[in-house]
Design a protein around this motif. Structure first.
Motif, short mmCIF file in Angstrom:
data_model
loop_
_atom_site.label_atom_id
_atom_site.label_comp_id
_atom_site.label_asym_id
_atom_site.label_seq_id
_atom_site.Cartn_x
_atom_site.Cartn_y
_atom_site.Cartn_z
N TRP A 165 0.83 -1.20 0.00
CA TRP A 165 0.00 0.00 0.00
C TRP A 165 0.86 1.25 0.00
O TRP A 165 0.48 2.27 -0.59
CB TRP A 165 -0.94 -0.01 1.20
CG TRP A 165 -1.94 -1.12 1.15
CD1 TRP A 165 -1.88 -2.31 1.81
CD2 TRP A 165 -3.13 -1.17 0.36
NE1 TRP A 165 -2.96 -3.10 1.50
CE2 TRP A 165 -3.76 -2.43 0.61
CE3 TRP A 165 -3.74 -0.27 -0.52
CZ2 TRP A 165 -4.95 -2.79 0.01
CZ3 TRP A 165 -4.94 -0.64 -1.11
CH2 TRP A 165 -5.53 -1.89 -0.85
N GLY A 166 2.04 1.17 0.61
CA GLY A 166 2.93 2.32 0.64
C GLY A 166 3.44 2.71 -0.74
O GLY A 166 3.83 3.87 -0.96
N ASP A 167 3.46 1.76 -1.68
CA ASP A 167 3.92 2.08 -3.03
C ASP A 167 2.97 3.00 -3.78
O ASP A 167 3.33 3.53 -4.85
CB ASP A 167 4.09 0.78 -3.84
CG ASP A 167 5.20 -0.10 -3.30
OD1 ASP A 167 6.24 0.45 -2.89
OD2 ASP A 167 5.01 -1.34 -3.27
N LEU A 168 1.77 3.19 -3.25
CA LEU A 168 0.79 4.04 -3.91
C LEU A 168 0.79 5.47 -3.36
O LEU A 168 -0.05 6.29 -3.74
CB LEU A 168 -0.61 3.44 -3.77
CG LEU A 168 -0.77 2.07 -4.43
CD1 LEU A 168 -2.16 1.50 -4.14
CD2 LEU A 168 -0.56 2.15 -5.93
N GLU A 169 1.73 5.79 -2.48
CA GLU A 169 1.82 7.14 -1.94
C GLU A 169 2.12 8.13 -3.06
O GLU A 169 3.03 7.94 -3.86
CB GLU A 169 2.90 7.22 -0.87
CG GLU A 169 2.97 8.57 -0.18
CD GLU A 169 3.87 8.57 1.03
OE1 GLU A 169 3.78 9.50 1.85
OE2 GLU A 169 4.68 7.61 1.17
N GLY A 170 1.29 9.17 -3.14
CA GLY A 170 1.49 10.21 -4.14
C GLY A 170 0.99 9.86 -5.53
O GLY A 170 1.06 10.69 -6.44
N VAL A 171 0.50 8.64 -5.75
CA VAL A 171 0.02 8.22 -7.07
C VAL A 171 -1.39 8.78 -7.29
O VAL A 171 -2.24 8.75 -6.39
CB VAL A 171 0.00 6.69 -7.17
CG1 VAL A 171 -0.65 6.24 -8.48
CG2 VAL A 171 1.41 6.14 -7.06
N ALA A 172 -1.64 9.32 -8.49
CA ALA A 172 -2.97 9.84 -8.82
C ALA A 172 -3.95 8.69 -8.99
O ALA A 172 -3.79 7.85 -9.89
CB ALA A 172 -2.89 10.67 -10.10
N LEU A 173 -4.95 8.64 -8.14
CA LEU A 173 -5.87 7.50 -8.08
C LEU A 173 -7.28 7.89 -8.49
O LEU A 173 -7.68 9.06 -8.40
CB LEU A 173 -5.92 6.95 -6.66
CG LEU A 173 -4.61 6.45 -6.03
CD1 LEU A 173 -4.82 6.18 -4.55
CD2 LEU A 173 -4.12 5.20 -6.75
N CYS A 174 -8.04 6.92 -8.93
CA CYS A 174 -9.49 7.02 -9.02
C CYS A 174 -10.05 5.86 -8.19
O CYS A 174 -9.62 4.73 -8.34
CB CYS A 174 -9.99 6.98 -10.46
SG CYS A 174 -9.41 5.59 -11.46
N LEU A 175 -10.99 6.18 -7.30
CA LEU A 175 -11.46 5.20 -6.33
C LEU A 175 -12.98 5.26 -6.21
O LEU A 175 -13.62 6.23 -6.64
CB LEU A 175 -10.84 5.48 -4.95
CG LEU A 175 -9.31 5.41 -4.86
CD1 LEU A 175 -8.84 5.92 -3.50
CD2 LEU A 175 -8.83 3.98 -5.09
N LEU A 176 -13.54 4.22 -5.62
CA LEU A 176 -14.96 4.22 -5.33
C LEU A 176 -15.29 5.33 -4.33
O LEU A 176 -14.44 5.79 -3.58
CB LEU A 176 -15.39 2.86 -4.76
CG LEU A 176 -15.43 1.71 -5.77
CD1 LEU A 176 -15.65 0.39 -5.05
CD2 LEU A 176 -16.51 1.92 -6.82
#
Length: 294
Positions: free
Chosen positions: A182-193
């Motif tokens: 989960w830490g690898d997604l820090e700062g990544v531009a996300l789209c989420l529910l």
């Protein structure tokens, strides 16, 4: 009496005379008359009336509990009698959390093949909506999380545990990586529910435990919208791996598994607890167990 109790249930659900009447296919004057007749039969005032619906009285709240039980028993009786005449048949309404729709298809397709006289309506709803719809007899069963919020008095059949995967474009830096934390997604531009979805709350908790604040550039209650945003806008999303595999098939997208420190949340079929269940619901719960084993 049964019809009048159904009117009370509809009024409690809709909180509006007009909408309640429409939901059960009667006119508003017929609904108002039915409620007044029910009050006369029971000898108590059930509904607070003014210029509009003002809620249920304490006696109305108690009557609502009995109404749900009596209407449920009457429906089970009808189902039992139909089963004795026709075998498994009828129409089953199922509400499903969006992330479990592929499992809903597995369940209904297998069941429908074995019992061709049973038809289905499958709706996409939040876990909270599913519980409300079960209580109000708007659906016959649901597919939802089993261990993340109180379910009340229901019967359940385990289907699977959620494991997660990242979906991104092949040219994204995460695409060439092995299993992600989960830490690898820090700062990544996300789209989420959207936050009203239980899946989003579960993912938010995983991010929080990893010390990460997710950057949600877009939120949607549709997983198709999320996949489209990944494909067209280059965002990244996180979804259960079985759903991720379905969404990337035939698209220029890749999925990368996310490592789980503990087993993911359980998802299963739920139905109002009844003794006995209708033959169709009993068979559907058994089918869920079979699908889970496969």
């Amino acid at each position: 009496m049964i019809q009048k109790l159904e009117m009370l249930i509809a009024l409690a659900r809709e909180q509006h005379f007009g909408r309640a009447a429409e939901s059960i296919g009667v006119t508003q004057p017929s609904l108002s008359t039915g409620i007044k007749q029910l009050e006369a039969q029971l000898g108590v005032k059930l509904v607070l009336r003014g210029s509009r619906f003002g809620g249920l009285t304490p006696e109305g709240q108690r009557a609502l509990v009995w109404a749900r039980q009596i209407v449920g028993d009457a429906r089970r009786l009808r189902e039992e009698m139909r089963f004795s005449r026709e075998g498994l048949s009828g129409h089953v309404r199922i509400a499903v959390i969006p992330t479990a729709l592929t499992w809903a298809s597995r369940l209904t397709s297998g069941f429908g093949a074995a019992h061709p006289n049973v038809n289905f309506t499958v709706l996409s709803r939040t876990s909270a909506d599913i519980l409300t719809m079960l209580e109000n007899f708007d659906i016959d069963a649901g597919i939802s999380y089993l261990d993340n919020e109180p379910l009340g008095h229901v019967s359940s059949a385990f289907l699977y545990r959620e494991n997660y995967a990242v979906i991104c474009r092949p040219d994204h830096p995460l695409a060439g990586r092995g299993p992600l934390g989960w830490g690898d997604l820090e700062g990544v531009a996300l789209c989420l529910l959207t936050p009203d979805m239980q899946n989003r709350r579960i993912i938010n908790r995983a991010f929080m435990e990893a010390g990460v604040v997710p950057v949600a550039r877009l939120e949607s209650n549709s997983t198709v919208v999320l996949a489209t945003q990944v494909e067209q806008a280059g965002l990244v999303t996180v979804l259960p791996d079985h759903l991720a595999a379905f969404l990337v098939a035939g698209r220029e997208l890749v999925m990368v598994p996310v490592e789980m420190a503990t087993p993911g949340p359980a998802v299963g079929l739920i139905a109002p607890w009844q003794e006995p269940h209708t033959p169709v619901i009993e068979a559907l719960l058994a089918e869920a167990g079979r699908v889970a084993e496969v």
